[in-house]
Design a protein around this motif. Sequence first.
Motif, mmCIF file in Angstrom:
data_model
loop_
_atom_site.group_PDB
_atom_site.id
_atom_site.type_symbol
_atom_site.label_atom_id
_atom_site.label_comp_id
_atom_site.label_asym_id
_atom_site.label_seq_id
_atom_site.Cartn_x
_atom_site.Cartn_y
_atom_site.Cartn_z
ATOM 1 N N UNK A 40 0.838 -1.198 0.000
ATOM 2 C CA UNK A 40 0.000 0.000 0.000
ATOM 3 C C UNK A 40 0.875 1.250 0.000
ATOM 4 N N UNK A 41 0.285 2.362 -0.433
ATOM 5 C CA UNK A 41 0.977 3.643 -0.399
ATOM 6 C C UNK A 41 0.108 4.639 0.361
ATOM 7 N N UNK A 45 -3.843 4.414 2.035
ATOM 8 C CA UNK A 45 -4.158 4.702 3.438
ATOM 9 C C UNK A 45 -5.272 5.749 3.514
ATOM 10 N N UNK A 46 -5.235 6.739 2.620
ATOM 11 C CA UNK A 46 -6.296 7.751 2.564
ATOM 12 C C UNK A 46 -7.646 7.131 2.233
ATOM 13 N N UNK A 47 -7.658 6.172 1.295
ATOM 14 C CA UNK A 47 -8.903 5.484 0.939
ATOM 15 C C UNK A 47 -9.438 4.718 2.149
ATOM 16 N N UNK A 49 -8.908 5.355 5.279
ATOM 17 C CA UNK A 49 -9.370 6.327 6.265
ATOM 18 C C UNK A 49 -10.776 6.827 5.923
ATOM 19 N N UNK A 50 -11.049 7.066 4.631
ATOM 20 C CA UNK A 50 -12.387 7.502 4.201
ATOM 21 C C UNK A 50 -13.437 6.449 4.544
ATOM 22 N N UNK A 51 -13.108 5.181 4.324
ATOM 23 C CA UNK A 51 -14.063 4.116 4.651
ATOM 24 C C UNK A 51 -14.333 4.056 6.149
ATOM 25 N N UNK A 52 -13.282 4.190 6.967
ATOM 26 C CA UNK A 52 -13.458 4.151 8.427
ATOM 27 C C UNK A 52 -14.345 5.301 8.882
ATOM 28 N N UNK A 53 -14.101 6.518 8.326
ATOM 29 C CA UNK A 53 -14.919 7.678 8.694
ATOM 30 C C UNK A 53 -16.391 7.461 8.379
ATOM 31 N N UNK A 54 -16.690 6.639 7.366
ATOM 32 C CA UNK A 54 -18.075 6.377 6.983
ATOM 33 C C UNK A 54 -18.657 5.154 7.679
ATOM 34 N N UNK A 55 -17.977 4.657 8.721
ATOM 35 C CA UNK A 55 -18.526 3.586 9.538
ATOM 36 C C UNK A 55 -18.207 2.184 9.057
ATOM 37 N N UNK A 56 -17.319 2.043 8.071
ATOM 38 C CA UNK A 56 -16.958 0.717 7.585
ATOM 39 C C UNK A 56 -15.814 0.133 8.406
ATOM 40 N N UNK A 80 -1.944 4.223 10.535
ATOM 41 C CA UNK A 80 -2.935 3.152 10.418
ATOM 42 C C UNK A 80 -3.582 2.884 11.775
ATOM 43 N N UNK A 81 -2.795 2.892 12.846
ATOM 44 C CA UNK A 81 -3.347 2.689 14.186
ATOM 45 C C UNK A 81 -4.351 3.774 14.531
#
Length: 198
Positions: A40-41, A45-47, A49-56, A80-81
């Motif tokens: 990964x690059x 990691x940005x992608x 983070x976007x998924x985590x912010x949306x509850x995934x 990542x942590x």
Amino acid sequence: MRYDAVDDKAAGITTWGKLSQWFEKAGYQKVFDNTGLSHINQHDVGIFNDYVRNGYWVVTCLEDWFSNQWNEMRKFIILISCVLLTSCAIKARVLPDGPFLKDAKVSQPYEDVIIVGWAISNSVNVKIYPADSGLSWAPSDYEGPVLPVTAKDYGRIRIFGTPKETGDIRVTIAGAIHGTMLQSGSEFKKTYTVKVGS
């Protein structure tokens, strides 16, 4: 869950394909997948983070490349942590998506399944309105062997019966799901409509 040697260079004891199957069997749905032999690059990691912010949930396989590149990758591991800790509670996913279960016909047997991954069995409650519609609910039987043998799968709720008249039947399911070491469980409530035709 085995590998050939302690110094095996494989991405892990369990392949990403097998992990994906486990999560899907537990009721999760894969919405993004970038698995492969490359690393990964920052963009990836940005992608995530976007998924985590949306509850995934974000699941990633770490391999021994990280241990060999520790000094260079320390910032990424900290990032990542932080990403994994930003979502405080697991959001329950109740399937099927949308407000409708399968359509039904009067005086004909009907069955559909509502899936809630990680549901806590004694928390699940289902209300069917009207109460005398002809439909009932029950947890499914487990597909594999479990103990005790009488245990039921509250992550797969069966809606079944024979509708008595045309119109709409409302099915409301509510309860809670298990948490993890990093995230607390959460409650869920969803109402479906079963359209009954002649």
